[in-house]
Motif scaffolding. Sequence first.
Motif, PDB file in Angstrom:
ATOM      1  N   LYS A  98       0.828  -1.212   0.000  1.00  0.00           N
ATOM      2  CA  LYS A  98       0.000   0.000   0.000  1.00  0.00           C
ATOM      3  C   LYS A  98       0.860   1.258   0.000  1.00  0.00           C
ATOM      4  N   ASN A  99       2.076   1.098   0.449  1.00  0.00           N
ATOM      5  CA  ASN A  99       2.938   2.261   0.678  1.00  0.00           C
ATOM      6  C   ASN A  99       3.972   2.495  -0.425  1.00  0.00           C
ATOM      7  N   ILE A 100       4.046   1.574  -1.386  1.00  0.00           N
ATOM      8  CA  ILE A 100       5.056   1.716  -2.446  1.00  0.00           C
ATOM      9  C   ILE A 100       4.636   2.764  -3.475  1.00  0.00           C
ATOM     10  N   LYS A 101       5.575   3.643  -3.754  1.00  0.00           N
ATOM     11  CA  LYS A 101       5.317   4.652  -4.786  1.00  0.00           C
ATOM     12  C   LYS A 101       5.970   4.209  -6.093  1.00  0.00           C
ATOM     13  N   LYS A 102       7.193   3.671  -5.966  1.00  0.00           N
ATOM     14  CA  LYS A 102       7.938   3.281  -7.146  1.00  0.00           C
ATOM     15  C   LYS A 102       8.931   2.179  -6.798  1.00  0.00           C
ATOM     16  N   ILE A 103       9.115   1.229  -7.723  1.00  0.00           N
ATOM     17  CA  ILE A 103      10.129   0.193  -7.534  1.00  0.00           C
ATOM     18  C   ILE A 103      11.294   0.499  -8.464  1.00  0.00           C
ATOM     19  N   GLN A 104      12.497   0.533  -7.895  1.00  0.00           N
ATOM     20  CA  GLN A 104      13.676   0.776  -8.717  1.00  0.00           C
ATOM     21  C   GLN A 104      14.511  -0.489  -8.753  1.00  0.00           C
ATOM     22  N   ARG A 105      14.798  -0.929  -9.977  1.00  0.00           N
ATOM     23  CA  ARG A 105      15.558  -2.157 -10.155  1.00  0.00           C
ATOM     24  C   ARG A 105      16.670  -1.895 -11.180  1.00  0.00           C
ATOM     25  N   ASP A 106      17.865  -2.312 -10.853  1.00  0.00           N
ATOM     26  CA  ASP A 106      18.992  -2.073 -11.767  1.00  0.00           C
ATOM     27  C   ASP A 106      19.063  -3.147 -12.839  1.00  0.00           C
TER      28      ASP A 106
END
Length: 59
Positions: free
Chosen positions: A51-59
């Motif tokens: 519910k709290n994730i705004k964005k997932i960053q993955r390399d």
Amino acid sequence: MDVKVGDRLEMKKSHPCGGKEFLVLRVGMDFKIRCTKCGHEVMVPRNKIEKNIKKIQRD
Ligand SMILES: [Zn+2]
């Protein structure tokens, strides 16, 4: 939402230290995440994290 170990999560709600980015250390029923600003590690239930994730960053 598909979150993997090593992902960095940008959260809607920031950590008390002001950091908004968290590194995923463990996934499962509970996620273990580390604040990338202060290094604090916390366990959070999956539903609460999602519910709290705004964005997932993955390399
Ligand atoms: Zn922090």
